[in-house]
Design an enzyme around this catalytic site. Structure first.
Site, PDB file in Angstrom:
ATOM      1  N   SER A 171      51.586   8.838 -21.578  1.00  0.00           N
ATOM      2  CA  SER A 171      51.508  10.543 -22.197  1.00  0.00           C
ATOM      3  C   SER A 171      51.765  10.456 -23.665  1.00  0.00           C
ATOM      4  CB  SER A 171      52.925  11.203 -21.626  1.00  0.00           C
ATOM      5  OG  SER A 171      53.189  12.378 -22.312  1.00  0.00           O
ATOM      6  N   TYR A 227      61.345  12.523 -19.746  1.00  0.00           N
ATOM      7  CA  TYR A 227      60.068  12.054 -19.337  1.00  0.00           C
ATOM      8  C   TYR A 227      59.457  11.489 -20.549  1.00  0.00           C
ATOM      9  CZ  TYR A 227      55.362  12.916 -17.936  1.00  0.00           C
ATOM     10  OH  TYR A 227      53.773  12.589 -17.625  1.00  0.00           O
ATOM     11  N   LYS A 278      58.362   7.197 -19.702  1.00  0.00           N
ATOM     12  CA  LYS A 278      56.955   6.649 -19.852  1.00  0.00           C
ATOM     13  C   LYS A 278      56.874   5.540 -20.881  1.00  0.00           C
ATOM     14  CE  LYS A 278      54.079   9.362 -17.397  1.00  0.00           C
ATOM     15  NZ  LYS A 278      53.324   8.735 -16.413  1.00  0.00           N
TER      16      LYS A 278
END
Length: 315
Positions: free
Chosen positions: A118, A142, A146
């Site tokens: 991402s 998040y 990643k």
């Protein structure tokens, strides 16, 4: 690696990107899909694929679906909410799934893996952001997950001889998707056509990539690179502001609502207000997007408006 006559596993294959990727792959390959359906829809998985309902945090599930006859794994499974209510749980779940997949691959001798990362790994970086930008300082759990998962993939690429395709996404927009600013605005305006609440100041500006372009770019990277850790940004050369998205949605719906802004430079804690990925490395590989960011938004709105209101949507 040529994506023809291969045995492939797609994790998270019942979600927005997973179902589109599976549709692309089943035309020329034998595809197995595993998904716990927390973010996906079983009926959206192509019938030509073998489907397993399973949670990849369970090593026994991973052992059942990830077998030595596979040629590659496309690892898309993740808890995808950037503003998750339980960020620690999200971090631990995503880490566990990826570590389980990599350990099992090493155990059975499968050494090709595509990982969907991402833009959030970059944090608030200068734009356009190239793949070799440093330091990587994500501002959400998040994004931190990643980045940690990318670290695990790097270990397996550099010590176990894996071929890793690590693709960092811009914001992906496509048919039947139910999360993100575009569906949020469409649903709000269906409820109240006269007023639209916009998080932040509306000047947040990001790159939006159409789903079909995303799938094509993923496959292009797999088919044109090999060996080691291959990291590529997937996105467009342009950006669209949140207010511009509201304008496009309103235009496509034939409405002229009043905008009400909640204020601040971002929509929520952990939101990167401005993002544009450099795609020069991808371009040098011979691939360019078909849709610019504004065109992606407009097509995404049309896709949503053309779908039945009671149709289940993917995340």
């Amino acid at each position: 690696m040529e994506l023809t006559d291969k045995r492939l596993l797609v994790t998270g294959g019942a979600g927005l990107i997973g179902t589109a990727l599976t549709r692309r792959l089943v035309a020329d390959n034998e595809v197995r899909v595993v998904d716990d359906l927390s973010n996906g829809i079983r009926d959206a998985v192509p019938e030509a694929a073998t489907f397993v309902d399973g949670d990849l945090t369970d090593p026994d599930v991973v052992a059942d679906v990830l077998t030595s006859d596979l040629d590659a794994v496309f690892h898309l499974a993740a808890d995808k909410y950037v503003d998750a209510d339980r960020p620690r749980e999200q971090f631990e779940v995503n880490e566990a799934m990826t570590y389980n997949v990599l350990e099992r691959m090493d155990e059975v001798g499968v050494d090709n893996v595509l990982f969907t990362s991402s833009s959030t790994v970059y944090g608030e970086a200068p734009r356009p952001t190239p793949e070799d930008y440093a330091p990587l300082e994500p501002i959400s759990e998040y994004g931190a997950a990643k980045l940690a998962e990318e670290g695990l993939l790097s270990v397996y690429a550099n010590t176990r001889g894996f071929t890793v395709w690590n693709v960092r996404f811009a914001n992906i927009v496509g048919p039947r998707y139910g999360a993100g600013v575009v569906p949020d605005f469409v649903y709000k305006l269906r409820e109240n056509p006269d007023s639209l609440t916009i998080l932040g100041d509306g000047r947040q500006e990001k790159s939006y990539m159409y789903l079909a372009d995303c799938i094509d770019a993923m496959c292009h990277v797999v088919e044109h690179t090999d060996g080691g850790m291959n990291t590529y940004n997937l996105g467009t050369r342009t950006t669209t502001s949140v207010t511009r998205i509201a304008d496009i949605v309103s235009d496509e719906m034939g409405l002229d609502p009043e905008y009400e802004y909640t204020g601040g430079d971002r929509g929520w804690d952990g939101d990167v207000p401005k993002m544009r990925l450099s795609i020069e490395k991808l371009s040098a590989l011979g691939w360019e997007p078909s849709y610019a960011s504004d065109e992606t938004i407009r097509q995404g709105v049309r896709d949503l408006l053309d779908s039945p209101e009671n149709e289940p949507h993917l995340r």
